[in-house]
Scaffold this active site. Structure first.
Site, PDB file in Angstrom:
ATOM      1  N   ARG A 111      -7.009  11.161  -5.910  1.00 22.15           N
ATOM      2  CA  ARG A 111      -8.198  10.408  -5.491  1.00 22.15           C
ATOM      3  C   ARG A 111      -9.446  11.274  -5.538  1.00 22.15           C
ATOM      4  O   ARG A 111     -10.536  10.811  -5.913  1.00 22.15           O
ATOM      5  CB  ARG A 111      -7.953   9.874  -4.072  1.00 22.15           C
ATOM      6  N   ARG A 127       0.828  -1.203   0.000  1.00 30.99           N
ATOM      7  CA  ARG A 127       0.000   0.000   0.000  1.00 30.99           C
ATOM      8  C   ARG A 127       0.869   1.262   0.000  1.00 30.99           C
ATOM      9  O   ARG A 127       0.527   2.271   0.614  1.00 30.99           O
ATOM     10  CB  ARG A 127      -0.954  -0.009   1.192  1.00 30.99           C
ATOM     11  N   ASP A 129      -6.983  -3.287  -6.924  1.00 29.52           N
ATOM     12  CA  ASP A 129      -7.575  -3.891  -5.739  1.00 29.52           C
ATOM     13  C   ASP A 129      -7.896  -5.339  -6.057  1.00 29.52           C
ATOM     14  O   ASP A 129      -8.171  -5.687  -7.220  1.00 29.52           O
ATOM     15  CB  ASP A 129      -8.853  -3.147  -5.336  1.00 29.52           C
ATOM     16  N   TYR A 157     -14.759 -12.358   0.409  1.00 32.21           N
ATOM     17  CA  TYR A 157     -15.478 -11.131   0.053  1.00 32.21           C
ATOM     18  C   TYR A 157     -16.693 -11.437  -0.817  1.00 32.21           C
ATOM     19  O   TYR A 157     -17.757 -10.832  -0.648  1.00 32.21           O
ATOM     20  CB  TYR A 157     -14.545 -10.172  -0.672  1.00 32.21           C
ATOM     21  N   ARG A 215      -3.372   6.748   0.941  1.00 29.79           N
ATOM     22  CA  ARG A 215      -3.929   7.964   1.528  1.00 29.79           C
ATOM     23  C   ARG A 215      -2.961   8.718   2.433  1.00 29.79           C
ATOM     24  O   ARG A 215      -3.239   9.863   2.793  1.00 29.79           O
ATOM     25  CB  ARG A 215      -5.200   7.613   2.311  1.00 29.79           C
TER      26      ARG A 215
END
Length: 358
Positions: free
Chosen positions: A44, A31, A81, A160, A35
């Site tokens: 973003r 990652r 992702d 998921y 952010r």
């Protein structure tokens, strides 16, 4: 694994994964585009939703390159992702701000039949285009930086797909796997075979290394770990090595504990990424004789910085750095991480050989 003295490839990341011990281990951070970087947040904000950013080749390329400009990592990882694969199979996937992913659940063979592998490459085409753009930019501006493509491993992706979101108990997916293993196997097989096609296309677009993220591997009891983690991973690695024999594969079975031994012996990976719970000395003595290892600094040390970061990073380097090794975190960078702490870590890794001699 046998250590090699002759360099099989020019890039440090590829040399490490091929078994070469280097004076300064290569590094990248899971990652690393995210952010915590103000430049990422600026992009973003332009993209719309998170999935829109993943499926915008121009913007995905830009955010992939951002940490390299600041810190000069030895590898770039495609910005994407693991849930782009269910999206490409036709499952409804969304990301609610502050809430994580939301999927229309697949919980039986009837809903499983609604997925369409035939449109995989059409739906994933923006991902492949992003890989092409990133590889071209690396060849131009960062010629010693390797490009990592990735996907989720079948068990984690299935979690998921079945739960419809993240989970603590994994009730629905475990109930299907334990109660109807033959039916659940059909979902696992679909995800595994689709993952082979998806990762193969990333290699054809320019990826030089592949990583399989099995973030929820630790949710399974040991008795089921072999069937739902190791066997699907081996199915994927065997197929990819037949198609692309020179491309190394890193596996990340997070929180697998002692099941790491079975994973390393049987899953067919060239390297294993370690979470922070894996003891360093145990990894050095037990795993590094078999495969290259990657990891495993606790991301909170990166948030903390200062002497906490230095001592923890030095422990990882001093214990694992004498064998085939890639420095990384034990999981992804936390959004609260100050960018200057990443700079501190990068400087520490680069100066480690001199610090050790001193």
């Amino acid at each position: 694994m046998s250590e090699k003295t002759a360099a099989p490839a020019a890039k440090p990341m590829l040399r490490a994964l091929a078994g070469e011990v280097q004076p300064r281990p290569p590094f990248w951070l899971m990652r690393q585009a995210g952010r915590y970087l103000p430049e990422y947040r600026a992009v973003r904000s332009q993209a719309g939703g998170f999935l829109d950013l993943c499926l915008n080749p121009e913007l995905a390329c830009e955010v992939t390159l951002q940490p390299l400009r600041r810190y000069g990592m030895d590898a770039a990882i495609l910005f994407s992702d693991i849930l782009t694969l269910p999206h490409a199979l036709g499952q409804t996937v969304g990301f609610a701000e502050g809430e994580g992913p939301r999927l229309t659940p697949i919980r039986d063979l009837k809903t499983l039949a609604q997925l369409d592998r035939g449109r995989l490459h059409e739906r994933a085409a923006p991902v492949y285009e992003a890989v092409r753009r990133i590889r071209a930019a690396l060849d131009r501006d960062f010629p010693q930086t390797a490009l990592i493509g990735f996907a989720g491993s079948p068990w984690t992706v299935a979690c998921y797909m079945v739960e419809g979101a993240g989970s603590k108990e994994y009730l629905h997916v475990k109930r299907w796997a334990f109660g109807d293993p033959a039916g659940f196997q059909q979902l696992i097989d679909l995800v595994a075979d689709s993952t082979v096609d998806y990762l193969s296309a990333q290699v054809e677009a320019g990826a030089e290394v592949l990583q399989l993220f099995d973030s929820w591997a630790g949710a399974l009891p040991s008795a089921e770990f072999g069937r739902w983690v190791v066997q699907p991973t081996r199915r994927i690695t065997a197929a990819l090595k037949q198609r692309h024999p020179g491309v190394p594969i890193i596996g990340f079975p997070r929180q697998a504990g002692l099941n790491l031994l079975t994973y390393v012996d049987e899953a067919g990976v060239d390297a294993v990424s370690l979470d922070p719970g894996v003891p360093l000395l145990w990894a050095a003595r037990t795993l590094q004789s078999k495969v290259a290892v990657q990891g495993n600094l606790d991301p909170v040390h990166l948030v903390t910085g200062g002497s906490s970061l230095e001592q923890a990073a030095r422990a990882v380097l001093d214990t694992l750095g004498d064998r085939p090794f890639v420095f990384n975190l034990g999981h992804g960078i936390i959004k609260e991480t100050p960018p200057e702490h990443v700079a501190q870590l990068a400087d520490l890794i680069r100066t480690w050989p001199a610090l050790r001699r001193g």
